[in-house]
Design a protein around this motif. Structure first.
Motif, PDB file in Angstrom:
ATOM      1  N   GLN A  29     -12.467   2.840  33.711  1.00 21.10           N
ATOM      2  CA  GLN A  29     -12.313   2.685  33.085  1.00 21.10           C
ATOM      3  C   GLN A  29     -13.530   2.770  32.152  1.00 21.10           C
ATOM      4  OE1 GLN A  29      -9.961  -0.183  33.964  1.00 21.10           O
ATOM      5  NE2 GLN A  29      -8.639   1.558  34.483  1.00 21.10           N
TER       6      GLN A  29
ATOM      7  N   ALA B 246      -3.772  -0.098  27.619  1.00 22.76           N
ATOM      8  CA  ALA B 246      -3.427   0.286  26.167  1.00 22.76           C
ATOM      9  C   ALA B 246      -4.678   0.438  25.617  1.00 22.76           C
ATOM     10  CB  ALA B 246      -2.196  -0.308  25.732  1.00 22.76           C
ATOM     11  N   ASP B 247      -5.587  -0.441  26.049  1.00 21.57           N
ATOM     12  CA  ASP B 247      -6.739  -0.752  25.425  1.00 21.57           C
ATOM     13  C   ASP B 247      -8.158  -0.868  26.342  1.00 21.57           C
ATOM     14  OD1 ASP B 247      -9.060  -1.400  23.413  1.00 21.57           O
ATOM     15  OD2 ASP B 247      -7.924  -2.968  22.597  1.00 21.57           O
ATOM     16  N   ILE B 248      -8.908   0.725  26.436  1.00 20.12           N
ATOM     17  CA  ILE B 248      -9.874   0.055  27.676  1.00 20.12           C
ATOM     18  C   ILE B 248     -10.825  -0.076  27.558  1.00 20.12           C
ATOM     19  CG2 ILE B 248     -11.477   1.892  28.423  1.00 20.12           C
ATOM     20  CD1 ILE B 248      -9.020   3.875  28.243  1.00 20.12           C
ATOM     21  N   GLU B 249     -11.438  -0.001  25.777  1.00 19.84           N
ATOM     22  CA  GLU B 249     -12.573  -1.008  25.316  1.00 19.84           C
ATOM     23  C   GLU B 249     -12.288  -2.457  24.720  1.00 19.84           C
ATOM     24  OE1 GLU B 249     -15.119  -1.729  21.133  1.00 19.84           O
ATOM     25  OE2 GLU B 249     -13.706   0.058  20.932  1.00 19.84           O
ATOM     26  N   SER B 250     -11.694  -3.283  24.671  1.00 24.03           N
ATOM     27  CA  SER B 250     -11.134  -4.385  25.189  1.00 24.03           C
ATOM     28  C   SER B 250     -10.974  -5.222  26.653  1.00 24.03           C
ATOM     29  CB  SER B 250     -10.042  -4.761  24.689  1.00 24.03           C
ATOM     30  OG  SER B 250      -8.901  -4.666  25.734  1.00 24.03           O
TER      31      SER B 250
ATOM     32  N   ARG C 149     -15.574  -3.748  27.521  1.00 24.64           N
ATOM     33  CA  ARG C 149     -16.784  -3.750  25.957  1.00 24.64           C
ATOM     34  C   ARG C 149     -17.340  -5.470  26.398  1.00 24.64           C
ATOM     35  NH1 ARG C 149     -18.896  -2.610  20.879  1.00 24.64           N
ATOM     36  NH2 ARG C 149     -19.907  -4.934  19.922  1.00 24.64           N
TER      37      ARG C 149
ATOM     38  N   SER D 135     -13.700   5.913  24.381  1.00 24.41           N
ATOM     39  CA  SER D 135     -13.240   5.394  25.560  1.00 24.41           C
ATOM     40  C   SER D 135     -12.394   6.195  26.362  1.00 24.41           C
ATOM     41  CB  SER D 135     -12.937   4.032  25.769  1.00 24.41           C
ATOM     42  OG  SER D 135     -11.039   4.480  24.224  1.00 24.41           O
TER      43      SER D 135
END
Length: 427
Positions: free
Chosen positions: A257, A311-315, A318, A336
């Protein structure tokens, strides 16, 4: 017919202008058919076209669609497992050959950029950053190992030196590879594709290979056409699917990611990475980062075994970025994305032949930017009858993942957790 666009990455958004090549809709004849327009396929095709071969490349989506156009953009020398692992796996002569090639891929990239005028934001210098004294000891051993193979471009960095390179107080030291570096990876692939076409090569996009007829003159079939060739190069890596079952048996697709921030203020970007080097740390599941040409921080890490898309790469990424650079707390993430690479149990590449006229290379195991360019060269050499270097790689032993197809993902994840805990504990 389905049309597969680039995923919405920073690289796709900032790519140099390039044509959309048509799909194959006829029967073609060529000296060489290449499956896959990523770095391995483009490198092989370009070396062969320079030797006068008629080359046709079949790409299931777009040039550089896979790992070649989505990776961290770092030019890192050697292989995913270093030369000491190679020395334990093959004969002294084969290890000597593979070791002598460990630093060639970066030279090939720079030669391509210069020779064909490829605009891909090349910057020199790459850093390996150590959190622990054990990791620092490993880097010092790596420097001595690389020097045994004639490479003298590593410089040891103490804590003061690395803090002049990276605005992060987590590292106790590291090494600087003066011939490491970073690039815009998709623009490199697009430039190499244009170079291949300038020499008469033909690239068909949206042209997935769905069947191979093996034999003295192999035929590759797509949904609407076919290519009859004297030789075939299989370079699909993690995106090959089940086209060649024996190549899927000892490898596993994995995802990584990446995020890209909004463009940073020039002073802030300079404070973070004053020399504009790229960085990767020394953990088993490592983080890697660099600045883009427009001063975004591109930060990647993590592995999804089995190539699942979170589902949420940023989470996921980051928090890793903020642990390294808490200065970026208020900075917006604008892109992302994820991309797949192909993992082998040994973390060393798989190279070989199927019969007398089908060549393949795969399984860069997350360390492919330089190796894939070398792979293209040694495939081209072998196809022309100069196979010593190709055969050295082909001698590397490979085994199936423990647990077979059903259990390879959970067992690999469990092993990664073990090594991650060791990293955290400094053991």
């Amino acid at each position: 017919m389905p049309h597969t666009p680039y995923p919405p990455s920073f690289y796709a958004a900032s790519a140099n202008p390039a044509p959309e090549r048509p799909p194959l809709r006829e029967s073609k004849h060529a000296d060489v058919c290449v499956i896959g327009a990523g770095y391995t396929g483009l490198s092989a095709g370009l070396f062969l076209a320079e030797q006068g071969y008629q080359v046709v490349v079949l790409e299931a989506a777009r040039v550089g669609f896979g790992a070649s156009g989505r990776n961290g953009g770092q030019i890192v020398n050697s292989y995913s497992r270093d030369l000491d692992s190679v020395e334990r796996s093959v004969s002294v002569n084969e290890a000597r050959l593979i070791g002598a090639m460990a630093f060639e891929g970066g030279r090939i990239i720079r030669d391509r950029i210069t020779r064909y005028g490829i605009q891909c934001d090349l910057k020199n210098g790459g850093v390996f950053a150590a959190f622990t004294h054990k990791q620092m000891h490993h880097l010092e051993q790596q420097k001595a190992l690389w020097e045994r193979y004639g490479y003298d471009q590593l410089e040891v960095l103490d804590q003061d030196a690395i803090r002049e390179i990276v605005a992060c107080d987590r590292y106790i030291g590291g090494t600087l590879d003066k011939l490491g570096g970073h690039i815009h990876p998709l623009n490199l692939a697009l430039g190499e594709a244009a170079a291949l076409e300038s020499l008469g090569g033909i690239i068909y996009e949206q042209s997935q290979a769905i069947r191979i007829d093996r034999g003295p003159a192999p035929v590759v079939h797509t949904a609407q056409g076919s290519v009859h060739a004297k030789f075939l190069v299989i370079a699909g890596n993690a995106y090959l699917g089940g086209l060649v079952p024996e190549l899927a048996a000892k490898s596993m697709p994995c995802g990584t990611q990446v995020i890209a921030t909004e463009p940073l203020d020039g002073d802030l970007a300079h404070r973070l990475l004053p020399q504009d080097y790229c960085v990767e740390d020394c953990n088993y599941l490592l983080d890697y980062y660099r600045l883009s040409a427009d001063k975004r921080l591109i930060y990647g890490g993590g592995v999804a075994y089995g190539a699942r898309d979170p589902a949420d790469i940023e989470s996921i990424i980051r928090p890793k970025m903020l642990k390294t650079f808490p200065q970026l707390q208020d900075v917006k993430i604008e892109y992302s994305w994820t991309g797949n690479f192909l993992l082998t149990l040994s973390r060393l590449p798989q190279v070989g032949r199927l019969g007398d006229n089908i060549y393949y290379s795969q399984g860069c195991s997350g360390h492919g930017v330089t190796y894939t360019h070398l792979a293209g060269k040694i495939i081209a050499e072998a196809l022309r009858g100069q196979a010593e270097r190709f055969d050295a790689f082909a001698s590397l032993p490979h085994h199936p993942f423990p647990g077979g197809h059903q259990l390879r993902v959970p067992l690999s994840a469990l092993g990664a957790l073990y090594y991650s805990l060791r990293d955290r504990l400094g053991i």
